[in-house]
Design a protein around this motif. Sequence first.
Motif, PDB file in Angstrom:
ATOM      1  N   ASP A  72       0.852  -1.177   0.000  1.00  0.00           N
ATOM      2  CA  ASP A  72       0.000   0.000   0.000  1.00  0.00           C
ATOM      3  C   ASP A  72       0.895   1.236   0.000  1.00  0.00           C
ATOM      4  N   TYR A  73       1.295   1.679  -1.200  1.00  0.00           N
ATOM      5  CA  TYR A  73       2.275   2.748  -1.324  1.00  0.00           C
ATOM      6  C   TYR A  73       1.785   4.115  -0.849  1.00  0.00           C
ATOM      7  N   PRO A  74       0.655   4.612  -1.371  1.00  0.00           N
ATOM      8  CA  PRO A  74       0.282   5.980  -1.012  1.00  0.00           C
ATOM      9  C   PRO A  74      -0.268   6.043   0.415  1.00  0.00           C
ATOM     10  N   SER A  75      -0.226   7.226   0.958  1.00  0.00           N
ATOM     11  CA  SER A  75      -0.812   7.444   2.277  1.00  0.00           C
ATOM     12  C   SER A  75      -2.312   7.659   2.101  1.00  0.00           C
ATOM     13  N   ARG A  76      -3.099   6.753   2.652  1.00  0.00           N
ATOM     14  CA  ARG A  76      -4.540   6.846   2.526  1.00  0.00           C
ATOM     15  C   ARG A  76      -5.177   6.895   3.909  1.00  0.00           C
ATOM     16  N   THR A  77      -6.329   7.580   3.979  1.00  0.00           N
ATOM     17  CA  THR A  77      -7.073   7.602   5.228  1.00  0.00           C
ATOM     18  C   THR A  77      -7.642   6.212   5.487  1.00  0.00           C
ATOM     19  N   PRO A  78      -7.331   5.608   6.645  1.00  0.00           N
ATOM     20  CA  PRO A  78      -7.842   4.255   6.918  1.00  0.00           C
ATOM     21  C   PRO A  78      -9.367   4.232   6.921  1.00  0.00           C
ATOM     22  N   VAL A  79      -9.911   3.106   6.456  1.00  0.00           N
ATOM     23  CA  VAL A  79     -11.352   2.912   6.400  1.00  0.00           C
ATOM     24  C   VAL A  79     -11.697   1.691   7.236  1.00  0.00           C
ATOM     25  N   ASP A  80     -12.737   1.789   8.038  1.00  0.00           N
ATOM     26  CA  ASP A  80     -13.173   0.658   8.847  1.00  0.00           C
ATOM     27  C   ASP A  80     -14.024  -0.254   7.963  1.00  0.00           C
ATOM     28  N   ILE A  81     -13.353  -1.146   7.251  1.00  0.00           N
ATOM     29  CA  ILE A  81     -14.039  -1.998   6.286  1.00  0.00           C
ATOM     30  C   ILE A  81     -14.988  -2.970   6.995  1.00  0.00           C
ATOM     31  N   ALA A  82     -14.576  -3.480   8.142  1.00  0.00           N
ATOM     32  CA  ALA A  82     -15.437  -4.409   8.887  1.00  0.00           C
ATOM     33  C   ALA A  82     -16.758  -3.743   9.263  1.00  0.00           C
ATOM     34  N   ALA A  83     -16.674  -2.488   9.686  1.00  0.00           N
ATOM     35  CA  ALA A  83     -17.895  -1.777  10.048  1.00  0.00           C
ATOM     36  C   ALA A  83     -18.783  -1.548   8.827  1.00  0.00           C
ATOM     37  N   LEU A  84     -18.177  -1.225   7.706  1.00  0.00           N
ATOM     38  CA  LEU A  84     -18.946  -1.053   6.482  1.00  0.00           C
ATOM     39  C   LEU A  84     -19.651  -2.349   6.095  1.00  0.00           C
TER      40      LEU A  84
END
Length: 826
Positions: free
Chosen positions: A4-16
């Motif tokens: 995961d190269y770029p800096s991305r805002t983490p997403v709570d995938i489990a919650a989604l």
Amino acid sequence: MSKDYPSRTPVDIAALLDALTPEEQVSLLAGADFWTTEPVARLGIPKLKVSDGPNGARGAGGLTNGTKAAAFPCAIALGASWNVAAAREMGCELAAETRSKGARVLLAPTVNIHRSGLNGRNFECYSEDPMLTSALAVAYIEGLQAQGVGATIKHFVANDSEIERQTISSDVDERTLREIYLAPFEAAVKKAGVWAVMTGYNRLNGVHMDAHKWAMTEVAREQWGYDGIFMSDWFGTNSTAESINAGHDLEMPGPSRYRGARLLTAMEAGEVAPETVRAACARLLKLFERVGAFESEGPEEEVTRDLPETRALIRRLGAEGAVLLKNDGILPLAGAPSVAAIGPNAAVARIMGGGSAQINAPYRVSPLEGLRAALGADKVATAPGCGNNRLIEVLKGDLKLSFFRGRSFEGAPMHTLSEQEANFFWFDLPVEDFDQDNFSVRIETRFTPAESGTYVAGLVNAGFARAYVDGQEIIDGETGWQKGMNFFGLANDEQRGTVELEAGRSYELRIDYYSPDHPDDGITVRALRFGIEKPTGQAEIDAAVALAGARDVALLFVGRNEEWDSEGHDLPHMDLPGDQGALIEAVAAVNPNTVVVLQTGGPVEMPWLDKVKAVVQFWYPGQEVGHAMADVLLGKVGPGGRLPQSFPVAMKDNGAWTQAAISYPGEGGHVRYDEGVFVGYRFHDSRKVPVLFPFGHGLSYTRFGWSTAQVSSTKMTAAGVTLSLEVTNSGDRAGAEVVQLYVTPAEAPVARPEKELRGFAKLALAPGESGLAEITVTARELAFFDVAKGGWSAPAGRYGLVVASSAEAVQERLEITLAEDWFEPA
């Protein structure tokens, strides 16, 4: 094992996932339309847009009339560069191109293997060798994904021909799959951390790739550690429960045919577990997170990037991939010679192959324009000599298109637009609620011929069409309609008609197109192409010969074009199409300084080779083709390429023909890979079949000296063995040399190729400059795949290191020892 190269805002995938209803989860697993996924607005899940590659990032619209996009060299040209850094640089630039089209995933790179030399998509693939293919693909993917754009490596797997491509079964043994065809995908997962994989249309050993659990789940996910998504090729999903249970995540395009309501029904019937759907959604949402989709509201407006640095890169890459096959001292051209630029590709910029790789370039520089810019217009005269088109020359001009609801052109048109070329592929109809099975289009223009005589018109249609001149029907594109070689094999073969026309008179041309009144079986394509031309003959060859005899140098720009090298069909032969062979011989007979500049997507037979002074293979190098050619021919830069594919003397000298029809092109819905691991140079080496030009071959404008090679150890160590040698440019021009390292096997319980490429180093050197080539070989590079043991096996013994400048030009042989048997589980 993704990076995961770029800096991305983490997403709570489990919650989604917890918040998504079953219906919403299912909706995510199929496209919304041709290029985007379904959003779930209430949870902030946007549409994700993808764009076709691999030599550009196409905008919306048709194949060649959408938003303009930079056209880079095709994959075989990049393969011919043997330049890993250039592949990474191209990937970085294509990431920006992709984002300019509002997309976050590029459908590239293509890493299928050059098996037969006749594959219609040969130009889209890097090489016949899995190691060279892997090295370039890894760099390309790293370049894309470092900029936050997802790569989609394709087509998984053994999708190496266009014949019966939606149904053919590639029958390949496991060892051959592991060593040759799966190898680039494995490298993409383990080394580049690729985020998406596209499955092929084909079946593998009888099972459609979108339902191939062994390949997707057991090999890619469980053995390699792949954590990205599998998406279908367009309309390449063939089942509901079988597909998703095998590990296939995303059906494209939309609206869904096999997911949606069908998947919900399968879940209710217990054929698909809710956990399976949830896992597929999790992988898709992870892709959204990786490419930053959650940080936007969806696809942005498309724009065209046409930057000086992009132009310069494409021009440089074109020269990097140019392969000097033969040179009897005529190149580079000295001084300011008078030049005859002859051939069907002289005044036309052949920038790319056909099919889904096509894009609408912002400009095209023809060879004629490139030479005139470099030498002056007075120094360069031109004549076509003959044609090389498979289809009648496409009609260009001011075209009015009127779209009607229904198939009968009734009432007022619902939409009108203007186009400049009668070549239409309607991915998306301009009226949003139009029914693909119930619409019509009227194309109108005027045509004024420059010469009197008999003209030939040609009509290709996916759907039905009729063509008229001054109200008189000249072509019926409906009666007896059946699928042929065009528009991915989903349109008819070109229907032709003749008409007598007078020079200077204006004629009304009309083409009426109407969709079938029933859904298609499989892929839905609505497309039309119309052309008109006055055929060439002996008079055109005679004029070209006269021109050649009056000039210092004759440059013959010949080869194929996007009508031949195209998705949807394989080539019928390896000859130059039309009268090009006769043109070459006739020109060479009157001008001893004849140079052939080839543009093809793969090898061609050359019965005229001994009659010309030089041959340069230029492939399809993108929108700067004319400038790149002038740079190389005039010596501004040297030809930097080496063949990524063996050029056989004759078509059937290729290893794919080992068992006649069953091994290629196939019989009864099956194509059997009887040659096994003996692909390309491996076949020529081991079976002692001569080649016209060997894998890795390429000449230079300068000379190189190689020092004696050294190895870090004569015994294989845990870290591997590194071979090093110094290369010196001893000439008076800058140039690039490619040091190739092949491994010869120790005695083994299976038949192994005489040698296999295991590393290479490309060095760009100024006159008098030296550089160090270092190539490391590990125990894995000594191994074969042992099916019985389920892993990679290298028997103890002596292995040869072959230092070479091509598969035939061996410079030095060394030997290393593997003290103990080595094994690595798959």
